[in-house]
Design an enzyme around this catalytic site. Structure first.
Site, PDB file in Angstrom:
ATOM      1  CE1 TYR A 136      32.437   5.453  29.916  1.00 23.05           C
ATOM      2  CE2 TYR A 136      31.104   4.704  31.742  1.00 23.05           C
ATOM      3  CZ  TYR A 136      31.488   5.694  30.875  1.00 23.05           C
ATOM      4  OH  TYR A 136      30.908   6.925  30.972  1.00 23.05           O
ATOM      5  CE  LYS A 186      40.180  12.896  18.101  1.00 20.47           C
ATOM      6  NZ  LYS A 186      39.925  14.278  17.629  1.00 20.47           N
ATOM      7  CG  ASP A 218      37.230  16.551  17.242  1.00 21.39           C
ATOM      8  OD1 ASP A 218      36.635  15.761  16.485  1.00 21.39           O
ATOM      9  OD2 ASP A 218      38.399  16.951  17.025  1.00 21.39           O
ATOM     10  CG  ASP A 242      29.011   9.549  30.258  1.00 24.54           C
ATOM     11  OD1 ASP A 242      27.867   9.641  30.746  1.00 24.54           O
ATOM     12  OD2 ASP A 242      30.043   9.918  30.856  1.00 24.54           O
ATOM     13  CG  ASP A 246      25.652  14.590  31.070  1.00 22.79           C
ATOM     14  OD1 ASP A 246      24.942  13.564  31.039  1.00 22.79           O
ATOM     15  OD2 ASP A 246      26.136  15.043  32.125  1.00 22.79           O
TER      16      ASP A 246
HETATM   17  C1  LIG Z   1      27.687   7.084  36.819  1.00 22.21           C
HETATM   18  C2  LIG Z   1      28.400   6.762  35.546  1.00 22.21           C
HETATM   19  C3  LIG Z   1      29.071   5.450  35.689  1.00 22.21           C
HETATM   20  C4  LIG Z   1      27.453   6.786  34.349  1.00 22.21           C
HETATM   21  C5  LIG Z   1      28.241   6.533  33.066  1.00 22.21           C
HETATM   22  O1  LIG Z   1      29.305   7.127  32.866  1.00 22.21           O
HETATM   23  O2  LIG Z   1      27.760   5.748  32.264  1.00 22.21           O
HETATM   24  C6  LIG Z   1      26.648   8.050  34.126  1.00 22.21           C
HETATM   25  O3  LIG Z   1      27.424   9.158  33.829  1.00 22.21           O
HETATM   26  C7  LIG Z   1      25.605   7.829  33.056  1.00 22.21           C
HETATM   27  O4  LIG Z   1      25.567   8.601  32.098  1.00 22.21           O
HETATM   28  O5  LIG Z   1      24.797   6.898  33.194  1.00 22.21           O
HETATM   29 MG   LIG Z   2      26.675  10.295  32.208  1.00 22.14          MG
END
Ligand SMILES: CC(C)[C@H](C(=O)O)[C@@H](O)C(=O)O
Ligand SMILES: [Mg+2]
Ligand SMILES: NC(=O)c1ccc[n+]([C@@H]2O[C@H](COP(=O)([O-])OP(=O)(O)OC[C@H]3O[C@@H](n4cnc5c(N)ncnc54)[C@H](O)[C@@H]3O)[C@@H](O)[C@H]2O)c1
Length: 347
Positions: A136, A186, A218, A242, A246
């Site tokens: 990042y 990884k 993975d 990240d 999700d």
């Molecule tokens: C918007 C983006 C920069 C951010 C990240 O990747 O950290 C988002 O996906 C999160 O999970 O907070």
């Molecule tokens: Mg995110």
């Protein structure tokens, strides 16, 4: 208690409004909310996604309640001006290196996740994501190779002190839960990850009670779907955290439910839902504000030590869900404001 409220773009203002309603309803003494512009909204107003005024507000506050940033119509801008730089900039400028993303299945939602109910109902985990390093924040760019092809590149790296401090966060979190920590990397391919693993093992010596395991990312993605109940605390880098968070959100029902805390050393923190600005549903009263409301609970707990009030919020969200108050993300029909109202009623 001074809280900076940065609502941002898309559904950010809608979900933040409901979290603010909840905070105000608690009747907290000396609650001082101060708003600031971030993201695309700030770019349009001030020419920058994270204006100096906003950073000043952040620094003057004890904590930040953050909505979301992101606006596809600004994606053509130079990267440093894109809306996402607001949240990335705050994380870096304020030293918010530890991102806590808890995921558990609320009662009544066992049948609503994309996993089988008997698998989903086992989930009660915490992802500890490093937030100040990794690919990042490395150097990046695009260049043209001698043969004329364009190439994009991003530098991935972790320094040992960066790994060490997030490892301590992971072990400390594990000590407060069921003393199981899984470090996700990884290391079979990446040098960054091999160093990560070596340092996590070094730090583990200071936490002999914690059972440490390692998993490649993975496999971790697969195991999160196969048998998520095996995880308690997961510690991982910025990019893997990240993605896995999700994924974990759908394992418990919806991305509209996952809160997060981004913490510096000490009590300062930024609190935000893990989701983005959801342009597809913005401005339609369709967003689930529960992730932001639960982030406000994390804010009270971590930055102000108000455990009782944090639990009040969490119980009110759980009670609203148990009573069938669900947004479209969970197959229901309650709107953003109705969900906020249902939580407020149950505080
Ligand atoms: C918007 C983006 C920069 C951010 C990240 O990747 O950290 C988002 O996906 C999160 O999970 O907070
Ligand atoms: Mg995110
Ligand atoms: N921390 C942040 O501010 C943050 C986090 C993630 C993405 N983003 C940005 O947000 C923008 C949109 O990104 P994306 O579409 O990949 O991810 P997103 O999280 O905004 O949306 C993904 C999907 O989930 C749905 N969704 C998200 N939050 C929801 C909620 N509260 N209730 C109901 N449904 C919800 C959306 O409608 C969409 O279908 C991009 O500009 C991205 O960079 C910002």
């Amino acid at each position: 208690m001074r809280i900076a409220v940065f609502a941002g773009d898309g559904i950010g203002p809608e979900v933040t409004e409901q979290a603010v309603r909840v905070l105000e309803k608690l009747g907290l003494e000396a609650l001082d909310l101060v708003e600031g512009d971030v993201g695309g909204a700030a770019y349009r107003k001030h020419g920058h996604p994270l204006p100096a005024e906003t950073l000043d507000i952040a620094r003057s506050a004890d904590a930040i309640l953050f909505g979301a940033v992101g606006d596809f119509s600004l994606d053509h801008l130079d990267r440093h001006l894109r809306p996402e730089q607001a949240v990335l900039g705050l994380r870096k400028e304020l030293g918010l290196f530890a991102n806590l993303r808890p995921a558990r299945v609320f009662k009544g939602l066992e049948d609503l996740t994309t996993l089988r109910p008997e698998v989903a109902s086992q989930i009660d985990l915490l992802i500890v994501r490093e937030l100040n390093g990794d690919v990042y924040f490395g150097e990046k760019g695009t260049r043209t190779l001698p043969d004329g092809r364009r190439q994009g590149w991003d530098m991935m790296s972790y320094a040992e002190d960066e790994v060490r401090r997030i490892a301590h966060t992971g072990f400390t979190a594990a000590m407060g839960r069921s003393k199981k920590l899984c470090s996700v990397d990884k290391a079979n391919v990446l040098e960054t990850s091999q160093l990560w693993r070596d340092v996590v093992i070094e730090v583990s010596k200071e936490y002999p009670e914690v059972e440490l395991s390692h998993m490649y990312v993975d496999n971790a993605a697969m195991q999160l779907v196969k048998n998520p109940g095996q995880f308690d605390v997961i510690v991982t880098g910025n990019l893997f955290g990240d993605i896995l968070s999700d994924q974990a959100s759908m394992c418990v029902g919806s991305i509209g439910l996952l809160a997060s805390a981004s913490l510096a050393e000490g009590t300062y923190g930024l609190y935000e839902p893990i989701h983005g600005s959801a342009p597809d549903i913005a401005g339609k009263n369709l967003a689930n504000p529960m992730a932001t409301i639960l982030s406000a609970a994390m804010l009270l707990r971590h930055s102000f030590g108000l455990e009782e009030q944090a639990v009040r919020i969490e119980n009110a969200v759980a009670a609203a869900l148990a009573a069938g108050v669900k947004g479209g993300d969970l197959g229901g029909s309650a709107g953003t404001r109705e969900i906020g109202g249902a939580v407020v009623e149950r505080l």
